[in-house]
Design a protein around this motif. Structure first.
Motif, short mmCIF file in Angstrom:
data_model
loop_
_atom_site.label_atom_id
_atom_site.label_comp_id
_atom_site.label_asym_id
_atom_site.label_seq_id
_atom_site.Cartn_x
_atom_site.Cartn_y
_atom_site.Cartn_z
N VAL A 138 0.81 -1.23 0.00
CA VAL A 138 0.00 0.00 0.00
C VAL A 138 0.84 1.27 0.00
O VAL A 138 0.33 2.34 -0.34
CB VAL A 138 -0.98 0.02 1.20
N LEU A 139 2.12 1.17 0.37
CA LEU A 139 2.98 2.36 0.39
C LEU A 139 3.96 2.40 -0.78
O LEU A 139 4.72 3.37 -0.91
CB LEU A 139 3.77 2.42 1.71
N GLY A 140 3.94 1.37 -1.62
CA GLY A 140 4.84 1.32 -2.76
C GLY A 140 4.36 2.16 -3.92
O GLY A 140 3.35 2.87 -3.84
N PRO A 141 5.09 2.10 -5.06
CA PRO A 141 4.77 2.92 -6.24
C PRO A 141 3.34 2.71 -6.75
O PRO A 141 2.72 3.64 -7.26
CB PRO A 141 5.80 2.46 -7.28
N GLN A 142 2.82 1.49 -6.62
CA GLN A 142 1.47 1.20 -7.08
C GLN A 142 0.49 1.13 -5.91
O GLN A 142 -0.58 0.55 -6.03
CB GLN A 142 1.46 -0.13 -7.84
N GLY A 143 0.85 1.74 -4.80
CA GLY A 143 0.05 1.62 -3.59
C GLY A 143 -1.05 2.64 -3.46
O GLY A 143 -1.53 3.21 -4.45
N SER A 144 -1.44 2.90 -2.22
CA SER A 144 -2.58 3.75 -1.92
C SER A 144 -2.14 5.14 -1.49
O SER A 144 -1.51 5.30 -0.45
CB SER A 144 -3.43 3.11 -0.81
N ALA A 145 -2.51 6.14 -2.29
CA ALA A 145 -2.22 7.53 -1.91
C ALA A 145 -3.00 7.89 -0.66
O ALA A 145 -2.53 8.70 0.16
CB ALA A 145 -2.57 8.47 -3.06
N ARG A 146 -4.16 7.30 -0.50
CA ARG A 146 -4.99 7.58 0.68
C ARG A 146 -4.29 7.14 1.96
O ARG A 146 -4.28 7.87 2.96
CB ARG A 146 -6.33 6.85 0.55
N VAL A 147 -3.67 5.95 1.93
CA VAL A 147 -2.97 5.47 3.12
C VAL A 147 -1.76 6.34 3.41
O VAL A 147 -1.50 6.72 4.56
CB VAL A 147 -2.55 4.00 2.94
N MET A 148 -0.98 6.67 2.38
CA MET A 148 0.19 7.51 2.59
C MET A 148 -0.20 8.87 3.16
O MET A 148 0.44 9.39 4.08
CB MET A 148 0.95 7.69 1.28
N ASP A 149 -1.26 9.46 2.62
CA ASP A 149 -1.70 10.77 3.10
C ASP A 149 -2.19 10.67 4.54
O ASP A 149 -1.90 11.53 5.38
CB ASP A 149 -2.82 11.31 2.21
N HIS A 150 -2.92 9.60 4.85
CA HIS A 150 -3.42 9.40 6.22
C HIS A 150 -2.26 9.24 7.19
O HIS A 150 -2.24 9.85 8.26
CB HIS A 150 -4.32 8.17 6.25
N LEU A 151 -1.28 8.42 6.80
CA LEU A 151 -0.14 8.17 7.68
C LEU A 151 0.68 9.45 7.87
O LEU A 151 1.08 9.78 9.00
CB LEU A 151 0.74 7.07 7.07
N ARG A 152 0.90 10.19 6.79
CA ARG A 152 1.67 11.43 6.89
C ARG A 152 0.95 12.44 7.79
O ARG A 152 1.57 13.10 8.63
CB ARG A 152 1.90 12.03 5.51
N HIS A 153 -0.37 12.56 7.61
CA HIS A 153 -1.12 13.53 8.41
C HIS A 153 -1.13 13.15 9.89
O HIS A 153 -0.86 13.98 10.76
CB HIS A 153 -2.56 13.63 7.90
N ARG A 154 -1.42 11.88 10.19
CA ARG A 154 -1.47 11.46 11.58
C ARG A 154 -0.10 11.58 12.24
O ARG A 154 0.01 11.95 13.41
CB ARG A 154 -1.98 10.02 11.68
N ALA A 155 0.95 11.28 11.48
CA ALA A 155 2.30 11.41 12.03
C ALA A 155 2.64 12.86 12.32
O ALA A 155 3.22 13.18 13.36
CB ALA A 155 3.32 10.81 11.05
N THR A 156 2.26 13.76 11.42
CA THR A 156 2.54 15.18 11.63
C THR A 156 1.82 15.70 12.86
O THR A 156 2.40 16.43 13.67
CB THR A 156 2.11 16.00 10.39
#
Length: 231
Positions: A138-156
């Motif tokens: 889900v975090l790779g090149p063909q993964g989920s932008a939604r997951v990456m955005d969620h993870l980045r936001h929650r981490a911030t």
């Protein structure tokens, strides 16, 4: 177009629906330990979870949406592992630099006297390693932008709360904080690269290598803040 329970809003989801969704997420997490996400079908998940395919589609559009839901749920549970301010090392005592020939750097045991990586960092990398196949998908090149955005936001948000010593603000109340965004983004970039390469270093080694970078960032933050206060 099929309307899933996700479309109806979390506030309307009753306990039975939550249990079914949790069972589907747990099933996918189990299956992805044995095969790539791209090789897992809706039928595979439904059969292993003991539900019908129509029940699956009541909750998720496809396996990829289920994978995104599984990751965001785990991220929410793990968010306290995102580091904020950590104690500084004693003055004049810096962690030993990594050997040029060792991409992982010296292990914790090879750095006598250095600070032990915080439990949060170790837990963070250990969690990613445990579910590496799922996160890699889900975090790779063909993964989920939604997951990456969620993870980045929650981490911030978590880093901002730790850095300022305030309760985590709501999504609409999170101020623009360059240091928190930079720290979260850097940590996620390191973690994603580590996953993509097949986790060549252990979670303990990753924590030990990441800690000095975070300490340096916050030491510089403190220095800059002190200069502003005396200006």
């Amino acid at each position: 177009m099929t309307t899933t329970t996700r479309d109806r809003g979390e506030e309307q989801v009753d306990p039975r629906v939550r249990r079914t969704q949790a069972a589907l997420r747990a099933t996918l997490i189990e299956l992805v330990q044995h095969r790539d996400l791209s090789r897992i079908s809706v039928a595979d998940v439904a059969e292993r979870a003991g539900v019908s395919r129509s029940t699956f589609y009541d909750h998720y559009r496809d396996v990829h949406e289920l994978a995104a839901a599984a990751c965001t749920a785990m991220i929410d549970e793990l968010i306290e592992a995102i580091p904020g301010r950590t104690p500084e090392a004693p003055a004049g005592h810096a962690p030993a630099p990594a050997a040029p020939t060792d991409p992982c750097g010296p292990a914790e045991a090879e750095q006598p006297g250095s600070e032990v990586p915080p439990d949060t960092l170790l837990t963070f990398f250990a969690h990613l390693a445990e579910h590496a196949s799922l996160y890699r998908s889900v975090l790779g090149p063909q993964g989920s932008a939604r997951v990456m955005d969620h993870l980045r936001h929650r981490a911030t948000v978590a880093v901002y709360a730790h850095r300022t010593g305030t309760p985590p603000p709501g999504p609409a109340d999170t101020p623009h904080d360059v240091r928190a965004a930079f720290t979260a983004g850097a940590l996620l970039s390191v973690a994603t690269d580590w996953l993509r390469r097949g986790c060549p270093c252990s979670p303990a080694e990753m924590a030990a290598q990441t800690l000095p970078l975070l300490l340096t960032l916050y030491r510089e933050d403190d220095t800059a803040q002190g200069e502003d206060d005396t200006a």
